[in-house]
Design a protein around this motif. Sequence first.
Motif, PDB file in Angstrom:
ATOM      1  N   THR A  37      -2.002   3.893   8.409  1.00  7.48           N
ATOM      2  CA  THR A  37      -1.634   4.919   7.231  1.00  7.48           C
ATOM      3  C   THR A  37      -0.377   4.467   6.805  1.00  7.48           C
ATOM      4  OG1 THR A  37      -0.690   6.472   8.917  1.00  7.48           O
ATOM      5  CG2 THR A  37      -2.695   7.064   8.029  1.00  7.48           C
ATOM      6  N   SER A  38       0.118   3.516   7.403  1.00  9.65           N
ATOM      7  CA  SER A  38       1.566   2.970   7.049  1.00  9.65           C
ATOM      8  C   SER A  38       1.325   1.404   6.587  1.00  9.65           C
ATOM      9  CB  SER A  38       2.702   3.021   8.187  1.00  9.65           C
ATOM     10  OG  SER A  38       3.567   2.264   8.086  1.00  9.65           O
ATOM     11  N   ASN A  39       1.829   0.850   5.790  1.00 13.87           N
ATOM     12  CA  ASN A  39       1.697  -0.417   5.236  1.00 13.87           C
ATOM     13  C   ASN A  39       2.246  -1.354   6.202  1.00 13.87           C
ATOM     14  OD1 ASN A  39       0.722   0.309   2.987  1.00 13.87           O
ATOM     15  ND2 ASN A  39       2.561  -0.285   1.764  1.00 13.87           N
ATOM     16  N   ASP A  40       3.211  -0.985   7.090  1.00 13.68           N
ATOM     17  CA  ASP A  40       3.798  -1.728   8.072  1.00 13.68           C
ATOM     18  C   ASP A  40       2.959  -1.984   9.358  1.00 13.68           C
ATOM     19  OD1 ASP A  40       6.219  -2.071   6.670  1.00 13.68           O
ATOM     20  OD2 ASP A  40       7.368  -0.649   7.480  1.00 13.68           O
ATOM     21  N   ALA A  41       2.031  -1.124   9.474  1.00 14.14           N
ATOM     22  CA  ALA A  41       1.209  -1.213  10.612  1.00 14.14           C
ATOM     23  C   ALA A  41      -0.125  -2.166  10.281  1.00 14.14           C
ATOM     24  CB  ALA A  41       0.658   0.126  10.838  1.00 14.14           C
ATOM     25  N   TRP A  42      -0.002  -2.711   9.030  1.00 17.53           N
ATOM     26  CA  TRP A  42      -1.203  -3.574   8.907  1.00 17.53           C
ATOM     27  C   TRP A  42      -0.904  -4.936   9.174  1.00 17.53           C
ATOM     28  CZ3 TRP A  42      -5.928  -2.890   6.072  1.00 17.53           C
ATOM     29  CH2 TRP A  42      -6.117  -1.816   5.348  1.00 17.53           C
ATOM     30  N   PRO A  43      -1.662  -5.665   9.822  1.00 17.33           N
ATOM     31  CA  PRO A  43      -1.681  -7.130  10.140  1.00 17.33           C
ATOM     32  C   PRO A  43      -1.438  -7.970   8.902  1.00 17.33           C
ATOM     33  CG  PRO A  43      -3.842  -6.499  10.606  1.00 17.33           C
ATOM     34  CD  PRO A  43      -3.057  -5.507  10.269  1.00 17.33           C
ATOM     35  N   GLY A  44      -0.766  -8.972   9.028  1.00 19.40           N
ATOM     36  CA  GLY A  44      -0.820  -9.811   7.693  1.00 19.40           C
ATOM     37  C   GLY A  44       0.144  -9.698   6.729  1.00 19.40           C
ATOM     38  N   THR A  45      -0.183 -10.036   5.530  1.00 19.51           N
ATOM     39  CA  THR A  45       0.717  -9.908   4.508  1.00 19.51           C
ATOM     40  C   THR A  45       0.075  -9.693   3.175  1.00 19.51           C
ATOM     41  OG1 THR A  45       2.628 -10.817   3.278  1.00 19.51           O
ATOM     42  CG2 THR A  45       1.047 -12.512   4.017  1.00 19.51           C
ATOM     43  N   GLY A  46       0.578  -9.127   1.932  1.00 18.78           N
ATOM     44  CA  GLY A  46       0.184  -8.955   0.791  1.00 18.78           C
ATOM     45  C   GLY A  46      -0.437  -7.698   0.334  1.00 18.78           C
ATOM     46  N   VAL A  47      -1.442  -7.726  -0.424  1.00 26.17           N
ATOM     47  CA  VAL A  47      -2.105  -6.514  -0.838  1.00 26.17           C
ATOM     48  C   VAL A  47      -3.002  -5.778   0.106  1.00 26.17           C
ATOM     49  CG1 VAL A  47      -4.047  -7.439  -1.994  1.00 26.17           C
ATOM     50  CG2 VAL A  47      -3.228  -5.360  -3.013  1.00 26.17           C
ATOM     51  N   ILE A  48      -3.151  -4.425   0.031  1.00 26.91           N
ATOM     52  CA  ILE A  48      -3.860  -3.736   0.792  1.00 26.91           C
ATOM     53  C   ILE A  48      -4.718  -2.696  -0.293  1.00 26.91           C
ATOM     54  CG2 ILE A  48      -3.884  -1.698   2.296  1.00 26.91           C
ATOM     55  CD1 ILE A  48      -1.126  -2.757   3.287  1.00 26.91           C
ATOM     56  N   ARG A  49      -5.938  -2.889   0.101  1.00 28.17           N
ATOM     57  CA  ARG A  49      -6.796  -1.967  -0.505  1.00 28.17           C
ATOM     58  C   ARG A  49      -7.930  -1.112   0.381  1.00 28.17           C
ATOM     59  NH1 ARG A  49      -9.484  -5.356  -5.590  1.00 28.17           N
ATOM     60  NH2 ARG A  49      -7.734  -5.402  -6.798  1.00 28.17           N
ATOM     61  N   THR A  50      -8.017   0.200   0.216  1.00 28.34           N
ATOM     62  CA  THR A  50      -8.869   0.922   0.924  1.00 28.34           C
ATOM     63  C   THR A  50      -9.459   1.936  -0.051  1.00 28.34           C
ATOM     64  OG1 THR A  50      -7.037   2.554   1.419  1.00 28.34           O
ATOM     65  CG2 THR A  50      -7.518   0.728   2.983  1.00 28.34           C
ATOM     66  N   PHE A  51     -10.765   1.912   0.137  1.00 28.19           N
ATOM     67  CA  PHE A  51     -11.695   2.800  -0.535  1.00 28.19           C
ATOM     68  C   PHE A  51     -12.792   3.611   0.267  1.00 28.19           C
ATOM     69  CE2 PHE A  51     -10.702  -0.974  -3.444  1.00 28.19           C
ATOM     70  CZ  PHE A  51     -10.055  -0.053  -4.685  1.00 28.19           C
ATOM     71  N   GLY A  52     -13.148   4.760  -0.241  1.00 26.71           N
ATOM     72  CA  GLY A  52     -14.085   5.468   0.530  1.00 26.71           C
ATOM     73  C   GLY A  52     -15.140   4.804   1.325  1.00 26.71           C
ATOM     74  N   TRP A  53     -15.797   3.940   0.454  1.00 24.83           N
ATOM     75  CA  TRP A  53     -17.063   3.209   0.964  1.00 24.83           C
ATOM     76  C   TRP A  53     -16.759   2.307   1.957  1.00 24.83           C
ATOM     77  CZ3 TRP A  53     -15.167   1.952  -4.122  1.00 24.83           C
ATOM     78  CH2 TRP A  53     -14.656   0.863  -4.200  1.00 24.83           C
ATOM     79  N   MET A  54     -15.329   1.816   2.002  1.00 24.53           N
ATOM     80  CA  MET A  54     -15.160   0.817   3.168  1.00 24.53           C
ATOM     81  C   MET A  54     -15.265   1.330   4.406  1.00 24.53           C
ATOM     82  SD  MET A  54     -11.806  -1.084   1.566  1.00 24.53           S
ATOM     83  CE  MET A  54     -11.947  -2.303   0.103  1.00 24.53           C
ATOM     84  N   LYS A  55     -14.811   2.554   4.523  1.00 24.94           N
ATOM     85  CA  LYS A  55     -15.078   3.337   5.903  1.00 24.94           C
ATOM     86  C   LYS A  55     -16.535   3.418   6.211  1.00 24.94           C
ATOM     87  CE  LYS A  55     -13.967   7.718   8.241  1.00 24.94           C
ATOM     88  NZ  LYS A  55     -13.014   9.008   8.273  1.00 24.94           N
ATOM     89  N   ASP A  56     -17.135   3.775   5.248  1.00 26.98           N
ATOM     90  CA  ASP A  56     -18.728   4.161   5.309  1.00 26.98           C
ATOM     91  C   ASP A  56     -19.303   2.569   5.855  1.00 26.98           C
ATOM     92  OD1 ASP A  56     -18.411   6.851   4.635  1.00 26.98           O
ATOM     93  OD2 ASP A  56     -19.144   6.218   2.339  1.00 26.98           O
ATOM     94  N   ASN A  57     -18.915   1.559   5.296  1.00 28.26           N
ATOM     95  CA  ASN A  57     -19.344   0.248   5.527  1.00 28.26           C
ATOM     96  C   ASN A  57     -19.093   0.050   7.143  1.00 28.26           C
ATOM     97  OD1 ASN A  57     -18.647  -1.401   2.560  1.00 28.26           O
ATOM     98  ND2 ASN A  57     -20.558  -0.098   2.930  1.00 28.26           N
TER      99      ASN A  57
END
Length: 249
Positions: A37-57
């Motif tokens: 839920t926090s950008n800082d908790a993501w590994p790596g660098t750059g843009v983040i994208r999350t859409f509903g279907w990603m969770k479903d996938n």
Amino acid sequence: MRHATRIAMFASALALFAGTHALSDAATQSGPTPYPTSNDAWPGTGVIRTFGWMKDNRNFFWTERAKKQGAIVFAGDSLTANWKSLGADFSGTLVANRGIGGDVSRGLLFRFQEDVLDLHPKAIVILIGINDLTAKQPASATLTNIRSMLSLKATQQPQVPVFLCTVPPSANPKAPVDEQQRRTLNQGLRQIAKDTKLVTLVDLYAATATNAGTPELHYFTDDQLHLSADGRARWKEILQPAMQRAGVL
């Protein structure tokens, strides 16, 4: 001496308990790790994208973890996800399609452990980066994320071969790309393949572009972004021999 021996035995037992406990935790996990839920908790660098279907996938991928052990894993975005005939096109070979539409390199890095490495793959095919480019992310950030994926693979499963694909051309006015950044990204991918053990370049860009660097139209759908059936056949045409040379097929 006996005291040292007892200490060593206790340490071994403790290590065994810890390992068993970790396996138990993994076995009882009911689904994929939620997106941070926090950008800082993501590994790596750059843009983040999350859409509903990603969770479903990802939930669906989780249900297939057992039956896809030892598969050739295709990891990426919609260019991979849309390869619905993957199983038939590689008939007789266990494959797992782990493409998610809209995904970026940072997103693939986040899920690389659970969706790819936890399948103990026979080989890995990576095609990622077009959504990074349309989001105006510098190619350097995408390359950093891809190197991180390969580092994870090298640490855990050093003998697993990787087939690293260049990003194909596109000409969609709703998803413009800085062509210099595409060239930089693809050149970086070529260099990674050259410098990294068991990483083979699959030059999908060269295989689907005209001499002018535009999409060869019959390899793409009308949006000039996604691969057509001919485009996926072309991808297989250049990928399959590379896999055969590596002893994967």
